[in-house]
Structure formats: C-alpha cells, structure tokens
Design an enzyme around this catalytic site. Structure first.
Site, PDB file in Angstrom:
ATOM      1  N   ASN A 287       3.046  -9.353  32.157  1.00 37.15           N
ATOM      2  CA  ASN A 287       1.748  -9.165  32.811  1.00 37.15           C
ATOM      3  C   ASN A 287       1.717  -7.799  33.490  1.00 37.15           C
ATOM      4  O   ASN A 287       2.725  -7.332  34.011  1.00 37.15           O
ATOM      5  CB  ASN A 287       1.537 -10.270  33.857  1.00 37.15           C
ATOM      6  CG  ASN A 287       0.187 -10.156  34.555  1.00 37.15           C
ATOM      7  OD1 ASN A 287      -0.824  -9.861  33.916  1.00 37.15           O
ATOM      8  ND2 ASN A 287       0.156 -10.373  35.857  1.00 37.15           N
TER       9      ASN A 287
ATOM     10  N   LEU B 271      -7.763 -12.751  32.941  1.00 41.13           N
ATOM     11  CA  LEU B 271      -8.118 -13.167  34.296  1.00 41.13           C
ATOM     12  C   LEU B 271      -8.148 -14.671  34.525  1.00 41.13           C
ATOM     13  O   LEU B 271      -8.452 -15.125  35.621  1.00 41.13           O
ATOM     14  CB  LEU B 271      -9.462 -12.528  34.682  1.00 41.13           C
ATOM     15  CG  LEU B 271      -9.429 -10.994  34.660  1.00 41.13           C
ATOM     16  CD1 LEU B 271     -10.782 -10.405  35.043  1.00 41.13           C
ATOM     17  CD2 LEU B 271      -8.328 -10.433  35.547  1.00 41.13           C
TER      18      LEU B 271
ATOM     19  N   HIS C 151       0.100  -5.914  36.614  1.00 37.03           N
ATOM     20  CA  HIS C 151      -0.598  -6.225  37.868  1.00 37.03           C
ATOM     21  C   HIS C 151      -0.773  -4.942  38.684  1.00 37.03           C
ATOM     22  O   HIS C 151       0.166  -4.164  38.833  1.00 37.03           O
ATOM     23  CB  HIS C 151       0.165  -7.276  38.675  1.00 37.03           C
ATOM     24  CG  HIS C 151      -0.627  -7.751  39.843  1.00 37.03           C
ATOM     25  ND1 HIS C 151      -1.653  -8.665  39.721  1.00 37.03           N
ATOM     26  CD2 HIS C 151      -0.593  -7.396  41.157  1.00 37.03           C
ATOM     27  CE1 HIS C 151      -2.204  -8.872  40.904  1.00 37.03           C
ATOM     28  NE2 HIS C 151      -1.574  -8.105  41.795  1.00 37.03           N
TER      29      HIS C 151
HETATM   30  C1  GAR Z   1      -5.677  -3.851  34.519  1.00 34.95           C
HETATM   31  O1  GAR Z   1      -5.628  -2.464  34.348  1.00 34.95           O
HETATM   32  C2  GAR Z   1      -5.118  -4.309  35.848  1.00 34.95           C
HETATM   33  O2  GAR Z   1      -5.302  -3.301  36.798  1.00 34.95           O
HETATM   34  C3  GAR Z   1      -5.947  -5.526  36.191  1.00 34.95           C
HETATM   35  O3  GAR Z   1      -7.016  -5.581  35.278  1.00 34.95           O
HETATM   36  C4  GAR Z   1      -7.094  -4.349  34.583  1.00 34.95           C
HETATM   37  C5  GAR Z   1      -7.658  -4.574  33.215  1.00 34.95           C
HETATM   38  O4  GAR Z   1      -8.648  -3.663  32.971  1.00 34.95           O
HETATM   39  N1  GAR Z   1      -5.172  -6.708  36.062  1.00 34.95           N
HETATM   40  C6  GAR Z   1      -5.094  -7.644  37.009  1.00 34.95           C
HETATM   41  O5  GAR Z   1      -5.667  -7.561  38.079  1.00 34.95           O
HETATM   42  C7  GAR Z   1      -4.222  -8.837  36.652  1.00 34.95           C
HETATM   43  N2  GAR Z   1      -4.017  -9.661  37.782  1.00 34.95           N
HETATM   44  P1  GAR Z   1      -9.168  -3.467  31.480  1.00 34.95           P
HETATM   45  O6  GAR Z   1      -9.874  -4.735  31.064  1.00 34.95           O
HETATM   46  O7  GAR Z   1     -10.107  -2.305  31.534  1.00 34.95           O
HETATM   47  O8  GAR Z   1      -7.972  -3.185  30.628  1.00 34.95           O
END
Ligand code: GAR
Length: 223
Positions: A109, A92, A111
C-alpha cells in the site's frame, strides 16, 4: 535489466499514481508491467486512464458484495491476469481480511504520511495532509508498507520524508508527498523484481523493516 514483475493495481480515484507508474514501466525505468487495473468504483477516473493506455481493467464494487465473495472474485481475476504483486494506489475501501490473507506478503500500500502517524480508517488523501498542517508538523512523508488486515498497519518497507513549508496547503503538500511516494514505490518494486525481496515477502521482525527504515530522503519544496 531485472525481469518485469506483473503488477495488479487496485485504485479508486484519479489514477495519477497509476499513470505515472505505467509511464515509468513503459519506458523501462521500472522493471514491471501492469497486468491489471482493478477498481471498486465503476466511474473512477483511474479506469479511463488505464483504458487509454491499453491496460486491462476490471470493476468489482465492494459495496453490496459479501466480503468473501469479493475476495474470491478479485483473487481469481488477479490470478488469471498473472499478477505477482498487488499495489494499492489510492484504493479507498477497506479490503476484506479474506483478501489480505490470500495476498499476504504479495500486496503493498502507498500511504501519504510517515506511518504510524496519520494512518488508519478515515485518514486518506488530502485528509492526511490537512491533519499534518493542522498539527503544525514540520515534516511528513510517504510510506510503502505490506498490506495486512490492520488498516495502514502492515510492516513498513520504505519511507521518504518531506519537509512541510509554512506556506503549504493540502494541495501543495500532496504534490510533494506524491513525488516522494513514487520514488519509494519504484524502489520497492525494483527490489521485488530483482528477487532481493522474494515474494511472498515476510520481512524479518525487528530487522531492517522496522518503522522509518529503507530509503529515506528529504523532499523540500518544489523548485
Ligand atoms: C495516493 O497518491 C496517496 O497519496 C493516497 O491516494 C493517492 C492516490 O491518488 N492514498 C491514500 O491516502 C491511501 N490511504 P491517485 O488516485 O491520483 O493515484
């Protein structure tokens, strides 16, 4: 079976993606192994999930570290671990350009939207799903793209569509989008592992990697 691609997973949060990926890799369903989990947050739950699985971990806070120094340290740690492909799985912080340049064509990445919709600085996680619902969109989805110095702006590799239901909340949408993310992620990793997409990968411009390309299935509400 394709050779196992060495992955470096960069993550800041819960680590559900890391957990699912590690499970698939351990079961031989994804031709990859997780060589290192690198977090920018010392207390991120993803680190505990990684340790529980016996995966190598490293912590490198971005805040307070000069960007060039962070990039050099991160690159050294990832290279020492033999990482071939970097996977941003809920990372993040915004990566320094020196890092994105060093890993150009070798970093992807995940998204949670159909980029270019709902991408860029400040749009991540449930913020994306809340924005989709507020706009009244009837579809959303997941994107896997190459990392460049433009936040969420690199070439799209694969997208998966997800239908939005009238009863959806950010949480219910997140679960279906994450299921779609995983299908997309595993298909991308398999293409790199088999050499179909050689690393570092430079997709042909205007070719099959233009927006909305690749696998594109629809994920309806969970049964
Ligand atoms: C990912 O699954 C995605 O949806 C989001 O964070 C989640 C991570 O969750 N990624 C973003 O928004 C990137 N811009 P997690 O920590 O439980 O794997």
């Amino acid at each position: 079976m394709a050779r196992r691609l060495a992955l470096g997973v960069l993550a800041s949060g819960e680590g559900t993606t890391l957990d699912a990926l590690a499970e698939q890799a351990a079961g031989g369903h994804v031709p990859a192994r997780i060589a290192l989990v690198l977090s920018d947050r010392p207390y991120a739950p993803v680190l505990e999930k990684a340790r529980r699985r016996g995966l190598a971990t490293a912590v490198l806070p971005l805040k307070g570290t000069p960007p060039e120094k962070w990039s050099a340290q991160a690159t050294r740690i990832l290279s020492d671990a033999g990482v071939e492909l970097v996977v941003l799985a809920g990372f993040l912080s915004i990566l320094p350009p020196s890092f994105t340049t060093a890993w150009e064509g070798r970093a992807i990445n995940i998204h949670p939207s159909l980029l270019p919709r709902y991408g860029g600085k400040g749009l991540y996680g449930d913020r994306v799903h809340a924005a989709v619902l507020a706009a009244g969109d009837t579809e959303t989805g997941a994107t896997i793209h190459l990392v460049t110095d433009e936040v969420d702006g690199g070439p799209v590799l694969v997208q998966q569509r997800v239908l939005v239901e009238p009863t959806d909340t950010p949480e219910s949408l997140r679960l279906r989008v994450q299921a779609a993310e995983r299908v997309a992620l595993y298909s991308v990793i398999a293409r790199f592992a088999t050499g179909e997409w050689p690393l570092p990968y430079r997709p042909p411009s205007g070719g099959p990697h233009s927006r909305r390309s690749g696998t594109d299935s629809v994920f309806g509400p969970s049964a």
